[in-house]
Design an enzyme around this catalytic site. Structure first.
Site, PDB file in Angstrom:
ATOM      1  N   GLU A  25      37.236  23.157  11.562  1.00 45.68           N
ATOM      2  CA  GLU A  25      37.229  23.138  13.022  1.00 45.68           C
ATOM      3  C   GLU A  25      36.006  22.395  13.571  1.00 45.68           C
ATOM      4  O   GLU A  25      36.124  21.610  14.529  1.00 45.68           O
ATOM      5  CB  GLU A  25      37.257  24.573  13.566  1.00 45.68           C
ATOM      6  CG  GLU A  25      38.573  25.289  13.359  1.00 45.68           C
ATOM      7  CD  GLU A  25      39.727  24.613  14.084  1.00 45.68           C
ATOM      8  OE1 GLU A  25      39.489  23.969  15.125  1.00 45.68           O
ATOM      9  OE2 GLU A  25      40.855  24.706  13.595  1.00 45.68           O
ATOM     10  N   HIS A  28      36.302  18.622  13.648  1.00 45.10           N
ATOM     11  CA  HIS A  28      37.005  18.073  14.822  1.00 45.10           C
ATOM     12  C   HIS A  28      36.017  17.845  15.972  1.00 45.10           C
ATOM     13  O   HIS A  28      36.022  16.800  16.632  1.00 45.10           O
ATOM     14  CB  HIS A  28      38.093  19.043  15.290  1.00 45.10           C
ATOM     15  CG  HIS A  28      39.274  19.141  14.379  1.00 45.10           C
ATOM     16  ND1 HIS A  28      39.924  18.042  13.879  1.00 45.10           N
ATOM     17  CD2 HIS A  28      39.960  20.230  13.909  1.00 45.10           C
ATOM     18  CE1 HIS A  28      40.940  18.432  13.128  1.00 45.10           C
ATOM     19  NE2 HIS A  28      40.979  19.754  13.125  1.00 45.10           N
TER      20      HIS A  28
END
Length: 235
Positions: A25, A28
Site C-alpha cells: 500500500e 502506491h
C-alpha cells in the site's frame, strides 16, 4: 512456543502478511507522490506503521484462516488514498501507481529468498537450530510465499485490484470508459469469483489456475536463488 502449534502458525503468517500488505500500500502512495499526487502524504498514510494500514479482517483474520485451511493466502489493507486527477499524467501515472504495489511484493519475495539462503548459510553445521532460527525461517518462507501470491493476485484485471487500473490505463479511451463501468460492481465480481463459484464448482480451481502457474514459476526461480546464496552443500 511450539513450532507445530496454532499460535506459531498464526504468528508466522500474520507478521509476513502485515509487512507485505503495508509495503504494497505504501508503495502506491510513494509512487503517486513522485508523480505529482501528495494525497497519501497529506493524510499521513506513507507511514510504515502497520496500525495506519491494517484492516483487522482483511489483513489478519482472513489470511490466517486461509493459511490454516490450506487455501491460497491473500488479504488487503486500508487502501492508500490516490487522486489520479492530481497526477502530472493521469493515464500513465495511474498505470505506474497501480503497478507499484505488485512490483514491490515481487521485490520483497526476492529479498526473502536471499534472506533464506543467508539463514541456511549462517546455521550450516548446527546440530539443531534454535527456536529463534526456526521462527525466523518460517517467517521468511511465508513472507516469500505471501508476497508472490499478493503480487500475482492484485494483477488480476478485476476492479478494484491493481490489474484493473493497469488495464484501464493501457486500453484506448473509449474501451477504458466501458471497462470502467464495471468498477462499481467490482466487489460483487470478486465475491462471486472467490466465494460463490468455488463453492458450487470447486473443481474449477479458479484462483489456482490463474495465479498458480506464475507463482510456481517465480517461486522455483527464487528457490534456486536461495540455494545459490546458501552455498554448496557440505561434503
Amino acid at each position: 512456543m511450539n513450532p507445530e502449534g496454532l499460535v506459531w502458525q498464526i504468528a508466522t503468517i500474520a507478521i509476513p502478511m502485515i509487512l507485505a500488505i503495508v509495503f504494497h500500500e505504501v508503495a502506491h502512495g510513494w509512487v503517486a507522490r513522485a508523480l505529482g499526487d501528495p494525497t497519501a502524504a497529506e493524510q499521513k498514510r506513507l507511514s510504515l506503521n502497520p496500525l495506519r494500514h491494517v484492516d483487522p479482517f482483511g489483513t489478519i483474520i482472513l489470511p490466517g484462516l486461509l493459511k490454516l485451511s490450506g487455501a491460497p493466502v491473500f488479504g488487503w489493507a486500508k487502501p492508500v488514498p490516490v487522486d489520479f486527477r492530481r497526477l502530472r499524467n493521469p493515464r500513465w501515472g495511474m498505470v505506474l501507481v497501480a503497478a507499484a504495489g505488485p512490483l514491490t511484493n515481487f521485490v520483497l519475495a526476492l529479498i526473502a529468498a536471499i534472506g533464506l539462503g543467508l539463514l541456511v548459510r549462517a546455521t550450516d553445521g548446527m546440530a539443531e537450530p534454535g527456536l529463534g532460527a526456526l521462527f525466523f525461517s518460517d517467517n521468511l518462507r511465508n513472507f516469500l510465499i505471501v508476497n508472490l501470491f499478493l503480487g500475482a493476485f492484485n494483477l488480476l484485471p478485476i476492479p478494484p485490484f491493481d490489474g484493473s487500473r493497469i488495464v484501464m490505463g493501457v486500453l484506448p479511451a473509449p474501451l477504458a470508459r466501458v471497462y470502467g463501468k464495471i468498477e462499481p460492481y467490482g466487489l460483487l465480481v470478486v465475491f462471486a469469483f472467490l466465494v460463490i463459484l468455488p463453492y458450487f464448482w470447486p473443481e474449477l480451481h479458479l484462483v489456482q489456475r490463474l495465479i498458480g502457474p506464475p507463482v510456481e514459476w517465480f517461486g522455483q526461480h527464487l528457490a534456486k536463488l536461495a540455494t545459490l546464496v546458501a552455498g554448496p552443500e557440505p561434503l
